[in-house]
Each structure stands twice: as structure tokens, then as C-alpha cells.
Design a protein around this motif. Structure first.
Motif, PDB file in Angstrom:
ATOM      1  N   VAL A 186       0.850  -1.187   0.000  1.00  0.00           N
ATOM      2  CA  VAL A 186       0.000   0.000   0.000  1.00  0.00           C
ATOM      3  C   VAL A 186       0.885   1.235   0.000  1.00  0.00           C
ATOM      4  O   VAL A 186       1.459   1.628   1.025  1.00  0.00           O
ATOM      5  N   ILE A 187       1.040   1.829  -1.167  1.00  0.00           N
ATOM      6  CA  ILE A 187       1.863   3.018  -1.364  1.00  0.00           C
ATOM      7  C   ILE A 187       1.508   3.587  -2.718  1.00  0.00           C
ATOM      8  O   ILE A 187       1.093   2.841  -3.627  1.00  0.00           O
ATOM      9  N   ASN A 188       1.647   4.908  -2.902  1.00  0.00           N
ATOM     10  CA  ASN A 188       1.470   5.477  -4.233  1.00  0.00           C
ATOM     11  C   ASN A 188       2.665   6.333  -4.590  1.00  0.00           C
ATOM     12  O   ASN A 188       3.522   6.606  -3.744  1.00  0.00           O
ATOM     13  N   SER A 189       2.714   6.763  -5.822  1.00  0.00           N
ATOM     14  CA  SER A 189       3.910   7.435  -6.334  1.00  0.00           C
ATOM     15  C   SER A 189       4.162   8.795  -5.691  1.00  0.00           C
ATOM     16  O   SER A 189       5.254   9.350  -5.832  1.00  0.00           O
ATOM     17  N   MET A 190       3.189   9.336  -4.962  1.00  0.00           N
ATOM     18  CA  MET A 190       3.372  10.627  -4.304  1.00  0.00           C
ATOM     19  C   MET A 190       3.876  10.481  -2.870  1.00  0.00           C
ATOM     20  O   MET A 190       4.152  11.484  -2.207  1.00  0.00           O
ATOM     21  N   ASP A 191       4.013   9.257  -2.390  1.00  0.00           N
ATOM     22  CA  ASP A 191       4.454   9.018  -1.008  1.00  0.00           C
ATOM     23  C   ASP A 191       5.974   9.042  -0.928  1.00  0.00           C
ATOM     24  O   ASP A 191       6.645   8.022  -0.777  1.00  0.00           O
ATOM     25  N   VAL A 192       6.536  10.237  -1.036  1.00  0.00           N
ATOM     26  CA  VAL A 192       7.985  10.427  -1.098  1.00  0.00           C
ATOM     27  C   VAL A 192       8.509  10.891   0.258  1.00  0.00           C
ATOM     28  O   VAL A 192       7.751  11.235   1.167  1.00  0.00           O
ATOM     29  N   LEU A 193       9.834  10.907   0.392  1.00  0.00           N
ATOM     30  CA  LEU A 193      10.455  11.429   1.605  1.00  0.00           C
ATOM     31  C   LEU A 193      10.315  12.948   1.630  1.00  0.00           C
ATOM     32  O   LEU A 193      10.642  13.625   0.647  1.00  0.00           O
ATOM     33  N   SER A 194       9.825  13.461   2.739  1.00  0.00           N
ATOM     34  CA  SER A 194       9.631  14.904   2.885  1.00  0.00           C
ATOM     35  C   SER A 194       9.893  15.288   4.333  1.00  0.00           C
ATOM     36  O   SER A 194      10.076  14.431   5.206  1.00  0.00           O
ATOM     37  N   MET A 195       9.878  16.593   4.597  1.00  0.00           N
ATOM     38  CA  MET A 195      10.055  17.074   5.958  1.00  0.00           C
ATOM     39  C   MET A 195       8.916  16.570   6.845  1.00  0.00           C
ATOM     40  O   MET A 195       9.134  16.194   7.999  1.00  0.00           O
ATOM     41  N   ASP A 196       7.692  16.532   6.310  1.00  0.00           N
ATOM     42  CA  ASP A 196       6.556  16.023   7.071  1.00  0.00           C
ATOM     43  C   ASP A 196       6.751  14.555   7.422  1.00  0.00           C
ATOM     44  O   ASP A 196       6.402  14.128   8.534  1.00  0.00           O
ATOM     45  N   VAL A 197       7.287  13.783   6.488  1.00  0.00           N
ATOM     46  CA  VAL A 197       7.517  12.360   6.744  1.00  0.00           C
ATOM     47  C   VAL A 197       8.560  12.181   7.844  1.00  0.00           C
ATOM     48  O   VAL A 197       8.388  11.352   8.750  1.00  0.00           O
ATOM     49  N   LEU A 198       9.633  12.965   7.798  1.00  0.00           N
ATOM     50  CA  LEU A 198      10.651  12.860   8.848  1.00  0.00           C
ATOM     51  C   LEU A 198      10.099  13.310  10.203  1.00  0.00           C
ATOM     52  O   LEU A 198      10.448  12.733  11.239  1.00  0.00           O
ATOM     53  N   ASP A 199       9.251  14.324  10.198  1.00  0.00           N
ATOM     54  CA  ASP A 199       8.588  14.715  11.447  1.00  0.00           C
ATOM     55  C   ASP A 199       7.761  13.559  11.996  1.00  0.00           C
ATOM     56  O   ASP A 199       7.732  13.308  13.209  1.00  0.00           O
ATOM     57  N   ALA A 200       7.088  12.844  11.094  1.00  0.00           N
ATOM     58  CA  ALA A 200       6.278  11.698  11.509  1.00  0.00           C
ATOM     59  C   ALA A 200       7.149  10.570  12.040  1.00  0.00           C
ATOM     60  O   ALA A 200       6.773   9.869  12.989  1.00  0.00           O
ATOM     61  N   VAL A 201       8.327  10.395  11.452  1.00  0.00           N
ATOM     62  CA  VAL A 201       9.268   9.390  11.951  1.00  0.00           C
ATOM     63  C   VAL A 201       9.706   9.732  13.362  1.00  0.00           C
ATOM     64  O   VAL A 201       9.770   8.869  14.245  1.00  0.00           O
TER      65      VAL A 201
END
Length: 430
Positions: free
Chosen positions: A214-229
Motif C-alpha cells: 500500500v503506497i502510491n507514487s506521491m508518497d515520497v520522503l519529505s520534511m513532514d515524513v521525517l517529522d512523523a518518523v
């Protein structure tokens, strides 16, 4: 009087002296994987009690060199398990209520790895404008360095991926007939509680639908993703322990974990307008960490995560299999595939969030030199033809605990969490 460094061919101890040079070069190589390994402690009672010569446990890679206590090709690492307890308050009786310390053993095998360079024959030496021996040694050393770094990356990632190029990779894809032998120890898919996937600017544990990730092509590494990590690591019980660099003055007040991004993940993240500030943050923190090499160059620091670019991607193309653990209490591996909709424009790259005690690296002593690395030259056809071999006795394995949470047990990759994100690719495979 000018002095030249020279060890004559056939001299007593020549092979051992040169093997020491190989070992020093390999362990001091200027690469991220080497810098993620702690320096060997001079005095450590706990390690001495384990009868080993073990490196700093708060770095991602724990190295053990002294494997002479037993014969055989299996090495035992002694690992300090996490414990929990409530305080005994007031005048309540405390005697006999001590919480026991728990030490696990993690075992791995070592094996011999060799690279051989053909240095030609007598007439090759005569006709060639190059010194074949002088040219051959650094080439063999480079191959051994690549093998060390790439096998470390694959074990930490729990997968080899399918990005492949023979001139760059010394570790083949997992469908190669020699893959298991080359990796020495099993490559373990990430445990369920250490396998994250990007999605809509956040992260979650891996999910599969109809056999596809479950992933799509827009699910890239971003500042928001690192914040979520970062939020994820602050929220879960027993997160990967922070990395403590030697002489880091801010290690306690401002703990750090290291994120190794694939080149495509890094490029995507580096487009953020604030990325220059992240690099400045890394440079400022470097001064507190005595200018540790990991903080220099392309490093960025954001929200307690030191972001580094990994030179090799662990990549899965459309239709490729990704192995994962479907249950918290089992190491059994399941398989899903990268969505077919990714076609030849997108792929899934795996980044690594590293804390302390992520990987065990063990070196054994070669009978050729008495140390882990060795080199030999061998002639054939009455010494008309010559080959040079560089070898090492080593093994690596991801560190994993079966952690008791009180009401259940979770298999846990102690110091590494993987993050799968979508990336845009230039060519279908390569």
C-alpha cells in the motif's frame, strides 16, 4: 639519508606485515559505514567480562575483533537487554525486590571472503607500461571495501533490493545462486514494529492489499515524513536507542538518530527550501561532536535526525517482491509486491533510521596472518602467471531481540528501522 618503506618478497613476516596494512586500511576507510562503527574501548569491565573485544554499543555497528577464545566459525555477541521497573516508595520493604538484569546472546557465523586479481604473465609485465602488482593491490582493496560496506547495508536493510550493476555492486541480488554464501548470515526482513512506509505526509507500519504494497507514487520522503518518523520514535515503547558519537557534548541533552537516505530519497528531500538550514544545523552540531565525519559533507540535521546520503539504493521496481514480517510475535516472512502502477517511472527505495546496536560485525583470525585480513600472491606455470588475492574472515548480522512487553512478546530489530518511500527513477532498472 632518505628511507624507503620496503618489504622484500619472501622476507620473513612479509605477508603478515602487509596483511596488517590491509586490515588497517579496511577498518579506517573513509566511508559512512565505517564511521557508523564505534571506536574500540580501552577499558570496559562489562565487555571484558564477556571475554570479547567489542566496540562502543551506542553506535549503530558493534564490532568484535577478538575471536580467539574458541575454535569454530560461530561468534557470540553478549547484548544488554532493556528492563523496566516501578520504584519502591517510602518505607516499603525493598530487600529482595531487585529487578534482574537480562543479557541475551546473539550468534553469527564468520566465513572467508576473497577477491582475486589476475596480474597477467611474464610477457604482460614486459609489454605493459604499468606495474601490474602496484595496480592490482588498490583494485583488490577497493573490492574488499565495497564488499564490507554493501554487505553491511544489505543486512541493515533486511533486503538486497534489485538495483544492480556489476561494476558497482560486489553483493549480487538475492536470486543469484551464491547470494546466501556471500552474505554469510541470513538477511532478515525487518520486524513488523520496525518497518515503516510513507503515506500522505506521514508514516505507518507496512500494509498490503491484494498482494501489493500500500503506497502510491506521491508518497515520497519529505520534511513532514521525517517529522512523523520522529513522532513515531517518541511514541513507541523501546524505540531505537540514540546514537552517541565519541566526545559529543550534546549526546544527552539533544539525542540523535541517523537516517541513511537513498540518493533519490535524498534528492527529493534536498529540494525543500529549508534544506540549507538543515545543513547549517549539522555543521553547528558537528562542533559539539568534535567534527565527527558523519556531520560533514552532504549531512543535514532536522528534528534530531541526522540525514545522510547513502551511495547505493536498496530499490524495488514495479512487480518486485518485498519481504516483511506480518506478525509482531513471529519472524516468519511474508511477501508483497511493488504496485504494478509504478511502471517504469517510479520505484520504492528503502531508507534506514539507525540507532545504537543495529548490526553485529565480527572478524575472525586468518591462519595466513593471525588477523582478520590477509593477502597472498600465487604463481602458476613455473611462476609465469601471477594472481593476487585479498581475503578476510568476517560475518555480519542484524541485532534482534524477542522483547518481553509484559503482556506480549515482540521480535524487534534493536537499532534499525526501515522506511520505504516512493521515488522517481530515470530508467527502469540498472
Amino acid at each position: 639519508m632518505e628511507t624507503k618503506t620496503n618489504v622484500a618478497s619472501g622476507a620473513k613476516g612479509a605477508m603478515i606485515q602487509q596483511a596488517v596494512g590491509v586490515f588497517h586500511t579496511a577498518t579506517q576507510r573513509n566511508t559512512q559505514m565505517r564511521h557508523l562503527t564505534g571506536s574500540m574501548p580501552k577499558v570496559d569491565a562489562a565487555v571484558a567480562g564477556a571475554k570479547g573485544n567489542q566496540s562502543k554499543a551506542s553506535m549503530p555497528i558493534v564490532r568484535c575483533d577478538n575471536l580467539t577464545k574458541n575454535k569454530g566459525d560461530e561468534v557470540t555477541f553478549h547484548l544488554d537487554n532493556p528492563i523496566g521497573a516501578y520504584p519502591i516508595m517510602g518505607s516499603a520493604y525493598a530487600k529482595g525486590k531487585g529487578v534482574g538484569m537480562s543479557f541475551s546472546e546473539d550468534r553469527l557465523r564468520v566465513n572467508q571472503a576473497r577477491f582475486v586479481i589476475d596480474m597477467g604473465n611474464t610477457m604482460t609485465q614486459i609489454r605493459s607500461p604499468f606495474d601490474m602488482r602496484r595496480m592490482g593491490r588498490p583494485k583488490a582493496q577497493k573490492l574488499m571495501n565495497q564488499y564490507l560496506d554493501q554487505s553491511t547495508l544489505v543486512h541493515l536493510s533486511g533486503a538486497r533490493g534489485f538495483h544492480d550493476h556489476r561494476i558497482e555492486w560486489t553483493v549480487p541480488v538475492n536470486t543469484h545462486k551464491d547470494f546466501a554464501d556471500i552474505m554469510v548470515n541470513p538477511v532478515k526482513a525487518p520486524t513488523k514494529n520496525r518497518h515503516l512506509v510513507a503515506g500522505a505526509g506521514t508514516v505507518g507500519e507496512l500494509k498490503a492489499n491484494a498482494g501489493e504494497l500500500v503506497i502510491n507514487s506521491m508518497d515520497v520522503l519529505s520534511m513532514d515524513v521525517l517529522d512523523a518518523v520522529r513522532e513515531w520514535s517518541d511514541s513507541i515503547p523501546l524505540p531505537p536507542p540514540p546514537v552517541e558519537f565519541d566526545n559529543d557534548q550534546a549526546a544527552t541533552d539533544s539525542p540523535i538518530r541517523v537516517y541513511l537516505a537513498s540518493p533519490a530519497q535524498y534528492s527529493q528531500f534536498a529540494t525543500d527550501p529549508a534544506f540549507r538550514a538543515f545543513q547549517a544545523n549539522a555543521s553547528a552540531r558537528a562542533r559539539l561532536a568534535k567534527d565527527h565525519p558523519l556531520f560533514l559533507g552532504d549531512a543535514g540535521l532536522w528534528n534530531g535526525i541526522l540525514i545522510l546520503k547513502n551511495p547505493k539504493p536498496i530499490r524495488f521496481y514495479a512487480g518486485d517482491e518485498i519481504k516483511y514480517c506480518a506478525a509482531y510475535d513471529s519472524e516468519a516472512e511474508s511477501v508483497c509486491k511493488v504496485p504494478a502502477s509504478f511502471g517504469d517511472k517510479f520505484a520504492v527505495d528503502r531508507g534506514l533510521l539507525l540507532g545504537g546496536q543495529a548490526l553485529a560485525m565480527a572478524f575472525g583470525a586468518s591462519e595466513h596472518s593471525g588477523i582478520p585480513f590477509f593477502w597472498k600472491e600465487a604463481g602458476d606455470d613455473f611462476d609465469d602467471k601471477m594472481e593476487l588475492a585479498i581475503g578476510a574472515i568476517l560475518g555480519l548480522s542484524k541485532i534482534r531481540f524477542a522483547v518481553d512487553h509484559g503482556d506480549h512478546t515482540e521480535f524487534t530489530d534493536h537499532g534499525v528501522t526501515v522506511l520505504d518511500t516512493a521515488v522517481k527513477i530515470i530508467k527502469p532498472r540498472g
